[in-house]
Design an enzyme around this catalytic site. Structure first.
Site, PDB file in Angstrom:
ATOM      1  N   ARG A  54       1.616   6.732  -8.015  1.00  0.00           N
ATOM      2  CA  ARG A  54       0.466   7.279  -8.933  1.00  0.00           C
ATOM      3  C   ARG A  54      -0.456   6.208  -8.050  1.00  0.00           C
ATOM      4  O   ARG A  54      -2.005   6.380  -7.969  1.00  0.00           O
ATOM      5  CB  ARG A  54      -0.262   7.157 -10.300  1.00  0.00           C
ATOM      6  CG  ARG A  54       1.063   7.950 -11.025  1.00  0.00           C
ATOM      7  CD  ARG A  54       1.558   7.743 -12.026  1.00  0.00           C
ATOM      8  NE  ARG A  54       2.683   7.078 -11.831  1.00  0.00           N
ATOM      9  CZ  ARG A  54       3.822   7.536 -11.477  1.00  0.00           C
ATOM     10  NH1 ARG A  54       4.028   9.867 -11.164  1.00  0.00           N
ATOM     11  NH2 ARG A  54       4.997   7.423 -11.451  1.00  0.00           N
ATOM     12  N   THR A  55      -0.498   4.746  -7.721  1.00  0.00           N
ATOM     13  CA  THR A  55      -1.369   3.962  -8.051  1.00  0.00           C
ATOM     14  C   THR A  55      -1.879   3.649  -6.345  1.00  0.00           C
ATOM     15  O   THR A  55      -2.714   3.425  -6.409  1.00  0.00           O
ATOM     16  CB  THR A  55      -0.784   2.295  -8.215  1.00  0.00           C
ATOM     17  OG1 THR A  55       0.057   2.521  -9.334  1.00  0.00           O
ATOM     18  CG2 THR A  55      -2.244   1.384  -8.305  1.00  0.00           C
ATOM     19  N   LYS A  83       9.891  -8.381  10.836  1.00  0.00           N
ATOM     20  CA  LYS A  83      10.166 -10.014  11.874  1.00  0.00           C
ATOM     21  C   LYS A  83       9.837 -11.614  10.974  1.00  0.00           C
ATOM     22  O   LYS A  83      10.517 -12.565  11.703  1.00  0.00           O
ATOM     23  CB  LYS A  83       9.021  -9.624  12.967  1.00  0.00           C
ATOM     24  CG  LYS A  83       9.495  -8.745  13.897  1.00  0.00           C
ATOM     25  CD  LYS A  83       7.911  -8.398  14.461  1.00  0.00           C
ATOM     26  CE  LYS A  83       7.981  -7.241  14.798  1.00  0.00           C
ATOM     27  NZ  LYS A  83       6.452  -7.450  15.956  1.00  0.00           N
ATOM     28  N   ARG A 104       0.907  -4.396  -3.693  1.00  0.00           N
ATOM     29  CA  ARG A 104       2.265  -4.347  -4.625  1.00  0.00           C
ATOM     30  C   ARG A 104       3.071  -5.176  -4.638  1.00  0.00           C
ATOM     31  O   ARG A 104       3.549  -4.979  -3.313  1.00  0.00           O
ATOM     32  CB  ARG A 104       2.707  -3.029  -5.010  1.00  0.00           C
ATOM     33  CG  ARG A 104       3.893  -2.988  -6.009  1.00  0.00           C
ATOM     34  CD  ARG A 104       4.066  -1.648  -6.250  1.00  0.00           C
ATOM     35  NE  ARG A 104       2.862  -1.139  -7.514  1.00  0.00           N
ATOM     36  CZ  ARG A 104       2.764   0.250  -8.364  1.00  0.00           C
ATOM     37  NH1 ARG A 104       4.057   0.849  -8.265  1.00  0.00           N
ATOM     38  NH2 ARG A 104       2.381   0.484  -9.720  1.00  0.00           N
ATOM     39  N   HIS A 132      -0.182  -5.465 -14.100  1.00  0.00           N
ATOM     40  CA  HIS A 132       0.087  -4.530 -13.651  1.00  0.00           C
ATOM     41  C   HIS A 132      -1.609  -4.332 -14.777  1.00  0.00           C
ATOM     42  O   HIS A 132      -1.880  -3.158 -15.113  1.00  0.00           O
ATOM     43  CB  HIS A 132       0.146  -3.027 -13.779  1.00  0.00           C
ATOM     44  CG  HIS A 132      -0.007  -1.562 -12.822  1.00  0.00           C
ATOM     45  ND1 HIS A 132      -1.001  -1.939 -12.560  1.00  0.00           N
ATOM     46  CD2 HIS A 132       1.266  -1.066 -12.562  1.00  0.00           C
ATOM     47  CE1 HIS A 132      -0.528  -0.878 -11.287  1.00  0.00           C
ATOM     48  NE2 HIS A 132       0.457  -0.319 -11.777  1.00  0.00           N
TER      49      HIS A 132
END
Ligand code: CP
Length: 305
Positions: A54-55, A83, A104, A132
């Protein structure tokens, strides 16, 4: 109010600012799509170090509906992070390509740190179990749209209040409103974090309980969350609470007729799919409100509204 601001924590925002965002979302919802290309020429970067449906997709859709472009990754293993590049360096590189970064990350504090390094706004799309904030904005918009107000409601938050970041941000957000009674319903092991309660205790009335049936008849809103299996340090602890609660048709028999049942999704087993057909269930509508709220947020942060 929002121009060039980082959206790291809901605690950084006042009631007046949140109301401004919700009003902007309302305006966007009423505007025909062909008049909404106000972010043409702008680019959003999505840096997703954790899974999301969703986000990430709703931010991408929001940006595209506003006429903007999107670059980014959702598989860090395919980037130079593999890396050994740090989050700080990644942000300082990506800011040269984009006008806003949506991040996120599994670590608490990650969004704040990224914001310290970046010259473009950072929008926190979930920082570990901490917060959130954009989910809280869309949750408030959903309540406002469905109930016509937020002040004065009896709101239950059920589930994993310890590891669930959406419920931390939502609790902070609700503490901005007047005359709310908040019921925090969870198994004893998954109670709301102390730091959240310490922050809100002077601003909002709340009661902690492990029994949904005791408070359900009082509720105008019930916000259910899944148990955040992936955040338990010990799998044995998860096994002890797995399946500890479930909303079914029979649970809802004692609910007010106009109770709204929300969920940030994803759902696992805490809401029986048979509940989806009831008038209470608005979690899929909530997803649509998410796009509108994120459109409003992007337009405000990028200074075009
Ligand atoms: N509600 C929410 O954050 O969903 P995703 O994890 O799918 O983005």
């Amino acid at each position: 109010m929002f121009k060039n601001r980082d959206i790291v924590s809901i605690r950084d925002f006042s009631r007046k600012e949140v109301d401004h965002l919700l009003k902007t979302a309302q305006k966007i919802e009423k505007t025909p799509e062909n008049k909404l290309k106000i972010l043409s020429g702008k680019i959003m970067g999505t840096l997703f170090f954790e899974p999301s449906t969703r986000t990430r997709l709703s931010f991408e859709v929001a940006m595209k509906k506003l006429g903007g472009e999107v670059v980014g990754f959702s598989e860090p293993a395919l980037t130079s992070i593999e890396k050994g590049e740090t989050l700080a360096d990644t942000v300082r590189v990506v800011e040269n390509y984009v006008d806003v970064i949506v991040l996120r990350h599994p670590l608490e504090g990650s969004a704040r740190m990224a914001a310290d390094y970046a010259s473009v706004p950072i929008i926190n799309a979930g920082s570990g179990a901490e917060e959130h904030p954009t989910q809280a904005f869309l949750d408030l918009y959903t309540i406002f749209k469905e109930k016509g107000r937020i002040d004065g409601l009896n709101i239950g938050i059920l589930g994993d209040l310890r590891y669930g970041r959406t419920v931390h941000s939502l609790t902070y957000a609700l503490s901005l409103y007047d005359d709310i009674m908040l019921y925090l319903i969870s198994p004893p092991q998954l109670r709301m974090r102390k730091e959240v309660l310490e922050t809100v205790k002077e601003k909002i009335r709340f009661k902690e309980t492990s029994k949904i049936e005791e408070v359900l008849p009082e509720l105008d809103v019930l916000y259910v969350t899944r148990i955040q299996k992936e955040r338990f340090p010990d799998p044995a602890e998860y096994q002890k609470v797995k399946g500890a609660y479930k909303i079914t048709l029979s649970t809802l028999e004692k609910a007010k007729k106009d109770l709204i049942l929300m969920h940030p999704l994803p759902r696992v087993d805490e809401v029986d799919p048979e509940v989806d057909q009831t008038n209470h269930a608005i979690y899929f509508k909530q997803v649509r409100y998410g796009v509108i709220t994120r459109m409003a947020l992007l337009a405000l942060v990028l200074g075009v509204l």
